[in-house]
Design an enzyme around this catalytic site. Structure first.
Site, PDB file in Angstrom:
ATOM      1  N   TYR A  45       0.843  -1.199   0.000  1.00 46.41           N
ATOM      2  CA  TYR A  45       0.000   0.000   0.000  1.00 46.41           C
ATOM      3  C   TYR A  45       0.875   1.244   0.000  1.00 46.41           C
ATOM      4  O   TYR A  45       1.837   1.322   0.773  1.00 46.41           O
ATOM      5  CB  TYR A  45      -0.908   0.023   1.245  1.00 46.41           C
ATOM      6  CG  TYR A  45      -2.359  -0.139   0.884  1.00 46.41           C
ATOM      7  CD1 TYR A  45      -2.976   0.774   0.030  1.00 46.41           C
ATOM      8  CD2 TYR A  45      -3.111  -1.201   1.381  1.00 46.41           C
ATOM      9  CE1 TYR A  45      -4.303   0.622  -0.325  1.00 46.41           C
ATOM     10  CE2 TYR A  45      -4.440  -1.361   1.028  1.00 46.41           C
ATOM     11  CZ  TYR A  45      -5.033  -0.442   0.172  1.00 46.41           C
ATOM     12  OH  TYR A  45      -6.342  -0.595  -0.177  1.00 46.41           O
ATOM     13  N   GLU A  47      -0.468   4.829  -0.430  1.00 51.40           N
ATOM     14  CA  GLU A  47      -1.255   6.062  -0.617  1.00 51.40           C
ATOM     15  C   GLU A  47      -0.395   7.302  -0.425  1.00 51.40           C
ATOM     16  O   GLU A  47       0.405   7.377   0.512  1.00 51.40           O
ATOM     17  CB  GLU A  47      -2.434   6.088   0.359  1.00 51.40           C
ATOM     18  CG  GLU A  47      -3.622   5.350  -0.229  1.00 51.40           C
ATOM     19  CD  GLU A  47      -4.579   4.860   0.824  1.00 51.40           C
ATOM     20  OE1 GLU A  47      -4.105   4.251   1.805  1.00 51.40           O
ATOM     21  OE2 GLU A  47      -5.784   5.081   0.651  1.00 51.40           O
ATOM     22  N   ASP A 191      -7.162  13.713 -24.861  1.00 54.43           N
ATOM     23  CA  ASP A 191      -7.193  12.309 -24.450  1.00 54.43           C
ATOM     24  C   ASP A 191      -6.651  11.493 -25.628  1.00 54.43           C
ATOM     25  O   ASP A 191      -7.346  11.266 -26.612  1.00 54.43           O
ATOM     26  CB  ASP A 191      -8.632  11.902 -24.113  1.00 54.43           C
ATOM     27  CG  ASP A 191      -8.742  10.421 -23.725  1.00 54.43           C
ATOM     28  OD1 ASP A 191      -7.780   9.661 -23.961  1.00 54.43           O
ATOM     29  OD2 ASP A 191      -9.794  10.021 -23.197  1.00 54.43           O
ATOM     30  N   THR A 217      -4.379   6.322 -21.548  1.00 52.41           N
ATOM     31  CA  THR A 217      -4.255   4.999 -20.945  1.00 52.41           C
ATOM     32  C   THR A 217      -2.896   4.451 -21.397  1.00 52.41           C
ATOM     33  O   THR A 217      -2.274   4.992 -22.309  1.00 52.41           O
ATOM     34  CB  THR A 217      -5.387   4.049 -21.407  1.00 52.41           C
ATOM     35  OG1 THR A 217      -5.481   4.111 -22.822  1.00 52.41           O
ATOM     36  CG2 THR A 217      -6.701   4.428 -20.771  1.00 52.41           C
ATOM     37  N   LYS A 220      -2.876   0.585 -24.632  1.00 50.96           N
ATOM     38  CA  LYS A 220      -3.348   0.456 -26.022  1.00 50.96           C
ATOM     39  C   LYS A 220      -2.119   0.446 -26.949  1.00 50.96           C
ATOM     40  O   LYS A 220      -1.304  -0.448 -26.841  1.00 50.96           O
ATOM     41  CB  LYS A 220      -4.342   1.578 -26.328  1.00 50.96           C
ATOM     42  CG  LYS A 220      -5.598   1.503 -25.439  1.00 50.96           C
ATOM     43  CD  LYS A 220      -6.680   2.465 -25.857  1.00 50.96           C
ATOM     44  CE  LYS A 220      -7.957   2.259 -25.070  1.00 50.96           C
ATOM     45  NZ  LYS A 220      -8.037   3.036 -23.836  1.00 50.96           N
ATOM     46  N   ARG A 226      -2.373  -2.197 -17.936  1.00 47.13           N
ATOM     47  CA  ARG A 226      -3.659  -1.478 -17.902  1.00 47.13           C
ATOM     48  C   ARG A 226      -3.598  -0.398 -16.837  1.00 47.13           C
ATOM     49  O   ARG A 226      -3.592  -0.690 -15.650  1.00 47.13           O
ATOM     50  CB  ARG A 226      -4.798  -2.428 -17.580  1.00 47.13           C
ATOM     51  CG  ARG A 226      -5.002  -3.524 -18.572  1.00 47.13           C
ATOM     52  CD  ARG A 226      -6.326  -4.195 -18.336  1.00 47.13           C
ATOM     53  NE  ARG A 226      -7.375  -3.417 -18.938  1.00 47.13           N
ATOM     54  CZ  ARG A 226      -7.734  -3.519 -20.216  1.00 47.13           C
ATOM     55  NH1 ARG A 226      -7.132  -4.368 -21.004  1.00 47.13           N
ATOM     56  NH2 ARG A 226      -8.694  -2.785 -20.708  1.00 47.13           N
TER      57      ARG A 226
HETATM   58  N1  DSN Z   1     -12.743   0.741 -23.977  1.00 43.03           N
HETATM   59  C1  DSN Z   1     -11.832   1.615 -24.670  1.00 43.03           C
HETATM   60  C2  DSN Z   1     -11.857   1.362 -26.134  1.00 43.03           C
HETATM   61  O1  DSN Z   1     -12.086   0.230 -26.507  1.00 43.03           O
HETATM   62  O2  DSN Z   1     -11.629   2.261 -26.929  1.00 43.03           O
HETATM   63  C3  DSN Z   1     -12.085   2.988 -24.350  1.00 43.03           C
HETATM   64  O3  DSN Z   1     -12.321   3.124 -22.992  1.00 43.03           O
END
Ligand code: DSN
Length: 437
Positions: A45, A47, A191, A217, A220, A226
């Site tokens: 942990y 925080e 974003d 994120t 991707k 993730r």
């Molecule tokens: N779920 C993601 C996507 O597939 O683009 C976006 O949050």
């Protein structure tokens, strides 16, 4: 390893290995990222932030988080980064809480036209309930409608404009977004979750010179674990020297508790990998593959939203075959060994649950080493599936539609043509190991 979960993981591993994954937001991580995700870092942990934690025993975790932050800052050329967001949705919310008061106005791209739920989708999302949301759209050629955006911005005076998307096949013109934001004195939040890997490789315009805050994120095109990261640009800090601190506070105590330290370590590794020449080649190939796939689909008579792609993804528009066919086509593709997700198209006449499109992309197949030749074969298979299953229209009536889809799914699972394609897919995927990276 007796728990049933391990046998399910084996089955999932087999599925991923044998099938072709075309969901543009999915990828496969490197061995190093994979290793840290199942390490002892999960036990701790932490925080707070490096040097100011609420728990003891964080001497090592501090060093890991410092490394992740420094690598991310260097990679993107920004003065501030927070790598603690659990994922993209809470990261966006944290940014809004740092920049806006409840009730102030946010503008984002409509979900049905390629935007994201967390960009102010009205009523059902936190971003649409706690803030006043005004959504902009795309033109007839599926590009962001900057004339409409500017008009709406002047009328509604948003506090935040979000430049981002999840099902938008073209490069985003951050410069034009900046101009609109400046016209009305709004914060510009980019974003870039989908295109981060392309951005760091120079395969997509970077938002850093234009946006105040950038969110992405990390799983991707970036090929990390993730999670998510929030960057504040020099421009953002110039406008508000406290912006970094405000983002930190919005994450914790604002929205989250302890950071996921294994993910933080994975982000540090992914950031280092993304700075290599090997990664640059990978990102170039993602786009080449997307182009080859788009070209083949068009050659096969399939319509793509906006007529093609400039990035890693494209959206198949099934409207010429009928309204709402995305559900049956995506299901049939999965039976044929090619999984993707159904998606709305900008001119949608169906609904988000029964949309008229299928979204596909090339990050994962490129990670497996596939190139243009394989993309052409995949394009031919997809066209075969579409032609094969788009002969029957989806009923408009709800009960009839549910019965139709139940029967359709039952039949599809034993369909000879779909299963023949699946066998061909398996032969191809056997030559491209999932863990090649
Ligand atoms: N779920 C993601 C996507 O597939 O683009 C976006 O949050």
């Amino acid at each position: 390893m007796a728990d049933q979960i391990f046998s399910l993981i084996k089955q999932e591993e087999k599925r991923q290995k044998e099938l072709i994954g075309l969901i543009p937001s999915e990828n496969t991580v490197s061995d190093d990222v994979s290793a840290v995700l199942s390490s002892v870092l999960s036990n701790k942990y932490s925080e707070g932030y490096s040097g100011r934690r609420y728990y003891e025993g964080n001497q090592i975790i501090d060093q890991i988080e410092d490394l992740a932050v420094e690598r991310v800052k260097e990679l993107f050329g920004v003065p501030y980064a927070n790598v603690q967001p659990y994922s993209g949705s809470p990261a966006n919310l944290a940014i809004y809480f740092a920049l806006m008061q409840p009730g102030e106005t946010i503008m984002g791209l409509k979900l049905s036209m390629g935007g994201h739920l967390t960009h102010g989708h009205p009523q059902v999302t936190a971003s649409g309930r706690f803030f006043k949301s005004v959504q902009y759209g795309v033109t007839a050629n599926a590009r962001v409608d900057f004339v409409e955006l500017s008009k709406l911005a002047k009328k509604h005076k948003p506090k935040v404009i979000v430049a981002g998307n999840t099902a938008y096949p073209f490069e985003l013109d951050f410069k034009k977004f900046r101009q609109v934001a400046d016209e009305v004195g709004a914060w510009l939040v980019a974003d870039i979750s989908h295109v981060t890997g392309l951005v760091v490789a120079g395969e997509h315009i970077s938002p850093v010179p234009y946006a105040d805050v950038v969110m992405s994120t990390t799983h991707k095109t970036f090929r990390g674990p993730r999670g998510a990261m929030i960057l504040v640009t020099s421009r953002g800090l110039k406008k508000d020297a406290e912006l970094g601190k405000k983002i930190d506070s919005a994450i914790i105590p604002g929205l989250q508790g302890g950071p996921h330290n294994a993910t933080t370590a994975g982000i540090a590794i992914a950031a280092k990998e993304a700075g290599t020449a090997k990664f640059k080649k990978y990102a170039q190939q993602i786009r080449r593959n997307a182009q080859a796939l788009a070209d083949e689909l068009i050659k096969q008579g399939i319509t793509l939203v906006g007529g093609g792609t400039e990035t890693h993804l494209m959206v198949i528009d099934l409207t010429p075959f009928g309204v709402g066919l995305g559900t049956q086509v995506a299901f049939a593709m999965d039976v044929a060994g090619i999984y993707a997700n159904r998606n709305t198209v900008p001119t949608e006449q169906g609904s988000p649950f029964y949309p008229s499109g299928v979204r596909i992309g090339t990050p994962l197949v490129t990670s497996r080493g596939m190139k243009e030749k394989e993309m052409r074969r995949i394009g031919q298979w997809i066209a075969r599936v579409i032609e094969h299953v788009s002969t029957e229209q989806l009923p408009r009536n709800k009960t009839e539609r549910q019965k139709f889809l139940r029967d359709f799914r039952k039949k599809a699972l034993h369909d000879r043509e779909l299963l023949a394609i699946r066998r061909e897919v398996k032969t191809l995927t056997a030559k491209f190991p999932l863990f090649k990276w």
